[in-house]
Design a protein around this motif. Structure first.
Motif, PDB file in Angstrom:
ATOM      1  N   ALA A  58      18.180   6.941  26.709  1.00  0.00           N
ATOM      2  CA  ALA A  58      16.852   6.327  26.665  1.00  0.00           C
ATOM      3  C   ALA A  58      16.178   6.662  25.340  1.00  0.00           C
ATOM      4  O   ALA A  58      16.401   7.743  24.767  1.00  0.00           O
ATOM      5  CB  ALA A  58      15.992   6.822  27.822  1.00  0.00           C
ATOM      6  N   PRO A  59      15.338   5.775  24.836  1.00  0.00           N
ATOM      7  CA  PRO A  59      14.620   6.079  23.598  1.00  0.00           C
ATOM      8  C   PRO A  59      13.509   7.095  23.835  1.00  0.00           C
ATOM      9  O   PRO A  59      12.972   7.191  24.943  1.00  0.00           O
ATOM     10  CB  PRO A  59      14.029   4.726  23.196  1.00  0.00           C
ATOM     11  N   ASP A  60      13.173   7.848  22.822  1.00  0.00           N
ATOM     12  CA  ASP A  60      11.945   8.632  22.856  1.00  0.00           C
ATOM     13  C   ASP A  60      10.777   7.666  22.713  1.00  0.00           C
ATOM     14  O   ASP A  60      10.823   6.742  21.889  1.00  0.00           O
ATOM     15  CB  ASP A  60      11.909   9.645  21.720  1.00  0.00           C
ATOM     16  N   ASN A 260      17.099  -6.462  13.470  1.00  0.00           N
ATOM     17  CA  ASN A 260      16.780  -6.862  12.089  1.00  0.00           C
ATOM     18  C   ASN A 260      15.508  -6.176  11.574  1.00  0.00           C
ATOM     19  O   ASN A 260      14.594  -6.826  11.082  1.00  0.00           O
ATOM     20  CB  ASN A 260      16.634  -8.387  12.002  1.00  0.00           C
ATOM     21  N   LEU A 261      15.468  -4.855  11.682  1.00  0.00           N
ATOM     22  CA  LEU A 261      14.263  -4.119  11.284  1.00  0.00           C
ATOM     23  C   LEU A 261      14.522  -3.105  10.161  1.00  0.00           C
ATOM     24  O   LEU A 261      13.831  -2.096  10.064  1.00  0.00           O
ATOM     25  CB  LEU A 261      13.667  -3.392  12.498  1.00  0.00           C
ATOM     26  N   THR A 262      15.471  -3.385   9.302  1.00  0.00           N
ATOM     27  CA  THR A 262      15.776  -2.464   8.208  1.00  0.00           C
ATOM     28  C   THR A 262      14.741  -2.588   7.095  1.00  0.00           C
ATOM     29  O   THR A 262      14.469  -3.691   6.601  1.00  0.00           O
ATOM     30  CB  THR A 262      17.170  -2.753   7.629  1.00  0.00           C
ATOM     31  N   LEU A 263      14.172  -1.470   6.695  1.00  0.00           N
ATOM     32  CA  LEU A 263      13.207  -1.473   5.594  1.00  0.00           C
ATOM     33  C   LEU A 263      13.923  -1.542   4.249  1.00  0.00           C
ATOM     34  O   LEU A 263      14.986  -0.933   4.069  1.00  0.00           O
ATOM     35  CB  LEU A 263      12.366  -0.200   5.616  1.00  0.00           C
ATOM     36  N   PRO A 264      13.342  -2.243   3.284  1.00  0.00           N
ATOM     37  CA  PRO A 264      13.860  -2.164   1.919  1.00  0.00           C
ATOM     38  C   PRO A 264      13.859  -0.715   1.437  1.00  0.00           C
ATOM     39  O   PRO A 264      12.993   0.087   1.824  1.00  0.00           O
ATOM     40  CB  PRO A 264      12.876  -3.018   1.117  1.00  0.00           C
ATOM     41  N   ALA A 265      14.817  -0.379   0.595  1.00  0.00           N
ATOM     42  CA  ALA A 265      15.038   1.012   0.191  1.00  0.00           C
ATOM     43  C   ALA A 265      13.827   1.634  -0.486  1.00  0.00           C
ATOM     44  O   ALA A 265      13.607   2.851  -0.404  1.00  0.00           O
ATOM     45  CB  ALA A 265      16.253   1.089  -0.728  1.00  0.00           C
ATOM     46  N   GLU A 266      13.023   0.808  -1.154  1.00  0.00           N
ATOM     47  CA  GLU A 266      11.894   1.362  -1.903  1.00  0.00           C
ATOM     48  C   GLU A 266      10.703   1.713  -1.018  1.00  0.00           C
ATOM     49  O   GLU A 266       9.727   2.325  -1.491  1.00  0.00           O
ATOM     50  CB  GLU A 266      11.445   0.369  -2.980  1.00  0.00           C
ATOM     51  N   CYS A 267      10.751   1.362   0.260  1.00  0.00           N
ATOM     52  CA  CYS A 267       9.617   1.604   1.152  1.00  0.00           C
ATOM     53  C   CYS A 267       9.574   3.050   1.638  1.00  0.00           C
ATOM     54  O   CYS A 267      10.612   3.699   1.804  1.00  0.00           O
ATOM     55  CB  CYS A 267       9.684   0.673   2.359  1.00  0.00           C
ATOM     56  N   ARG A 268       8.372   3.511   1.913  1.00  0.00           N
ATOM     57  CA  ARG A 268       8.135   4.848   2.473  1.00  0.00           C
ATOM     58  C   ARG A 268       7.804   4.682   3.958  1.00  0.00           C
ATOM     59  O   ARG A 268       6.735   4.196   4.305  1.00  0.00           O
ATOM     60  CB  ARG A 268       6.979   5.509   1.728  1.00  0.00           C
ATOM     61  N   PRO A 269       8.701   5.076   4.874  1.00  0.00           N
ATOM     62  CA  PRO A 269       8.452   4.862   6.305  1.00  0.00           C
ATOM     63  C   PRO A 269       7.244   5.660   6.802  1.00  0.00           C
ATOM     64  O   PRO A 269       7.080   6.828   6.447  1.00  0.00           O
ATOM     65  CB  PRO A 269       9.742   5.360   6.974  1.00  0.00           C
ATOM     66  N   ILE A 270       6.427   5.045   7.633  1.00  0.00           N
ATOM     67  CA  ILE A 270       5.261   5.731   8.180  1.00  0.00           C
ATOM     68  C   ILE A 270       5.663   6.924   9.026  1.00  0.00           C
ATOM     69  O   ILE A 270       4.939   7.918   9.123  1.00  0.00           O
ATOM     70  CB  ILE A 270       4.374   4.756   8.998  1.00  0.00           C
ATOM     71  N   TRP A 271       6.849   6.869   9.639  1.00  0.00           N
ATOM     72  CA  TRP A 271       7.281   7.936  10.534  1.00  0.00           C
ATOM     73  C   TRP A 271       7.915   9.127   9.807  1.00  0.00           C
ATOM     74  O   TRP A 271       8.355  10.077  10.434  1.00  0.00           O
ATOM     75  CB  TRP A 271       8.254   7.390  11.577  1.00  0.00           C
ATOM     76  N   ALA A 272       7.929   9.098   8.477  1.00  0.00           N
ATOM     77  CA  ALA A 272       8.605  10.165   7.714  1.00  0.00           C
ATOM     78  C   ALA A 272       7.994  11.532   7.990  1.00  0.00           C
ATOM     79  O   ALA A 272       8.684  12.548   7.906  1.00  0.00           O
ATOM     80  CB  ALA A 272       8.551   9.846   6.226  1.00  0.00           C
ATOM     81  N   SER A 273       6.703  11.549   8.353  1.00  0.00           N
ATOM     82  CA  SER A 273       6.027  12.842   8.584  1.00  0.00           C
ATOM     83  C   SER A 273       5.896  13.190  10.061  1.00  0.00           C
ATOM     84  O   SER A 273       5.190  14.133  10.410  1.00  0.00           O
ATOM     85  CB  SER A 273       4.632  12.809   7.948  1.00  0.00           C
ATOM     86  N   TRP A 274       6.569  12.444  10.930  1.00  0.00           N
ATOM     87  CA  TRP A 274       6.391  12.640  12.366  1.00  0.00           C
ATOM     88  C   TRP A 274       7.352  13.652  12.975  1.00  0.00           C
ATOM     89  O   TRP A 274       7.348  13.853  14.182  1.00  0.00           O
ATOM     90  CB  TRP A 274       6.522  11.319  13.117  1.00  0.00           C
ATOM     91  N   ASN A 275       8.198  14.238  12.174  1.00  0.00           N
ATOM     92  CA  ASN A 275       9.166  15.240  12.665  1.00  0.00           C
ATOM     93  C   ASN A 275      10.077  14.689  13.765  1.00  0.00           C
ATOM     94  O   ASN A 275      10.352  15.342  14.769  1.00  0.00           O
ATOM     95  CB  ASN A 275       8.457  16.499  13.177  1.00  0.00           C
ATOM     96  N   LEU A 276      10.520  13.435  13.563  1.00  0.00           N
ATOM     97  CA  LEU A 276      11.454  12.846  14.511  1.00  0.00           C
ATOM     98  C   LEU A 276      12.857  13.380  14.218  1.00  0.00           C
ATOM     99  O   LEU A 276      13.205  13.643  13.082  1.00  0.00           O
ATOM    100  CB  LEU A 276      11.467  11.317  14.376  1.00  0.00           C
ATOM    101  N   ALA A 277      13.657  13.516  15.267  1.00  0.00           N
ATOM    102  CA  ALA A 277      15.009  14.055  15.088  1.00  0.00           C
ATOM    103  C   ALA A 277      15.855  13.080  14.291  1.00  0.00           C
ATOM    104  O   ALA A 277      15.729  11.866  14.430  1.00  0.00           O
ATOM    105  CB  ALA A 277      15.637  14.313  16.449  1.00  0.00           C
TER     106      ALA A 277
END
Length: 277
Positions: A58-60, A260-277
């Motif tokens: 299951a997803p978190d 089909n939800l892959t971000l372009p490489a230059e993008c900064r994901p919003i979840w980068a600071s969420w401490n996801l596994a």
């Protein structure tokens, strides 16, 4: 990591229950899913309980919401994620927005009855559900008043039509303030869906950022590559993080959880600071 930060259950204008959404996300092998119902957060804990019961695979579940906001005569949608669903600021704004929705639903119903729609053919209020224009459109279609949901908006529910009701939504500033007070992060949903000119879209992004907004939705399932690249460039130009979201409402051919939800490489994901596994 497979993540989808924008979907809807039947507590707003989706068709699946929060529990069914979790099962579908597991089938699509998603690692993380944010349930972002319109002006509602009641489905989040149900989804979390369902994910816990489902067990491995299951997803978190990330807490989420999609607030309708008024800006310069346009209805703009602000996404919120990773917040405390029980925080007083969140509870206050959700309560306010849901009352606004109840008032609007009553006004839409009255206008439709004036147009000859039988009162018993209007969508009935359901405990815990937020009524949207999509519910009215579906009811009009199912009872034969229109040929499709699109036809319902074209003839009755769209801006300027006979059953359209201008709605005093909260401001972008109010939505962002409530989400952030609850410890969350904010995003501008589907920036190209508002059909703004380039000049007005940039004005919207500036207003969003000045209000404290942190991200914009860059990748969505139904999107041409050039649209994704445009949004990625705008996110870079305005120093905003990027989010991804299917805006899933129901099973169908064109839109699917996590697809089909892959971000372009230059993008900064919003979840980068969420401490996801």
């Amino acid at each position: 990591m497979r993540i989808d930060l924008h979907c809807h259950s039947n507590l707003s204008d989706g068709q699946l229950t929060p529990e069914q959404l979790v099962m579908r996300a597991a089938q699509m092998q998603l690692d993380y899913l944010a349930l972002t119902d319109h002006d509602a957060v009641a489905g989040v804990e149900r989804a979390r309980s369902a994910a816990q019961a489902y067990g491995k695979g299951a997803p978190d579940i990330i807490s989420g919401v999609e607030f309708s906001c008024q800006w310069q005569g346009f209805e703009i949608h602000i996404l919120g994620w990773h917040f405390d669903v029980q925080h007083p600021a969140m509870t206050r704004l959700v309560t306010q927005q849901q009352q606004t929705r109840r008032d609007r639903a009553a006004a839409i119903g009255a206008k439709l009855v004036k147009q000859g729609v039988a009162a018993e053919h209007l969508p009935p209020p359901v405990e815990g559900q937020v009524l949207t224009r999509a519910h009215f459109a579906a009811a009009l279609q199912s009872h034969g008043y229109v040929s499709s949901v699109q036809d319902a908006f074209r003839r009755y529910l769209g801006k300027g039509q006979c059953a359209y009701v201008p709605t005093p939504w909260c401001s972008i500033d109010e939505a962002i303030a409530a989400i952030q007070a609850a410890g969350g992060f904010t995003g501008l949903a589907h920036p190209l869906a508002y059909q703004l000119s380039s000049k007005w879209l940039k004005r919207l992004i500036v207003a969003f950022k000045e209000a404290g907004g942190e991200a914009m939705e860059v990748a969505s399932g139904q999107q041409e590559p050039k649209q994704r690249q445009l949004l990625a460039q705008l996110a870079q130009d305005y120093d905003l993080a990027a989010s991804v979201g299917s805006d899933f409402h129901y099973p169908g051919r064109w839109r699917e959880l996590g697809r089909n939800l892959t971000l372009p490489a230059e993008c900064r994901p919003i979840w980068a600071s969420w401490n996801l596994a």
